[in-house]
Design an enzyme around this catalytic site. Structure first.
Site, PDB file in Angstrom:
ATOM      1  CB  SER A   1      -0.976   0.022   1.179  1.00 10.43           C
ATOM      2  OG  SER A   1      -0.291   0.181   2.399  1.00 10.43           O
TER       3      SER A   1
ATOM      4  CE  LYS B   1      -2.651   2.092   4.658  1.00 12.37           C
ATOM      5  NZ  LYS B   1      -1.734   0.987   4.846  1.00 12.37           N
TER       6      LYS B   1
END
Length: 142
Positions: free
Chosen positions: A63, A100
């Site tokens: 990701s 993230k």
């Protein structure tokens, strides 16, 4: 999703010095780099500013590939850094570690992946969420 698979503490008691060259290494033609040897560098000194607040994590998942973080990479994370809008963070979300980009917009908090295959995660009331630290460096082995 990029997850944290291992957490390692920092041991700065080991003095590991390596040669540091003044001249950048060209990606084209070879250079006589020995002529530019400046001094030795201790990677602890260069990469770890606050040893008691620093830890390493190993990443699993895709990701964050748009930010240059790949599965298997090791991240250096500092818990004493204030996570700002746009910071790359290691967070706990609903009991799981994740890596993230932190995004604060219009009073809302989002965790953003750096891969278009993943949607932003809005942090809403009732979620178990905590920023564990700010990612300062990524180490990749080839």
């Amino acid at each position: 999703m990029a997850q944290v698979t291992h957490i390692f503490n920092v041991d700065t008691t080991l003095n590991r010095e390596f040669p540091l060259y003044l001249s950048p290494v060209p990606a084209g033609f070879p250079s006589a780099a020995d002529d530019y040897l400046d001094r030795k560098i201790d990677l602890n000194e260069h990469l770890i500013k606050r040893p008691a607040a620093t830890f390493f994590v190993k990443v699993k998942g895709d990701s964050m590939v748009g930010a240059g973080i790949y599965s298997g990479d090791m991240l250096i994370v500092d818990r004493s850094q204030d996570p700002k809008n746009g910071s790359m963070v290691v967070a706990i979300l609903n009991g799981e570690f994740t890596v993230k980009r932190l995004n604060k917009k219009d009073g809302k908090i989002f965790l953003l992946a750096e891969n278009p295959n993943y949607k932003p995660i809005e942090i809403i009331s009732g979620m178990d969420f905590e920023v564990w630290g700010v990612v300062l460096h990524s180490i990749r082995s080839f």
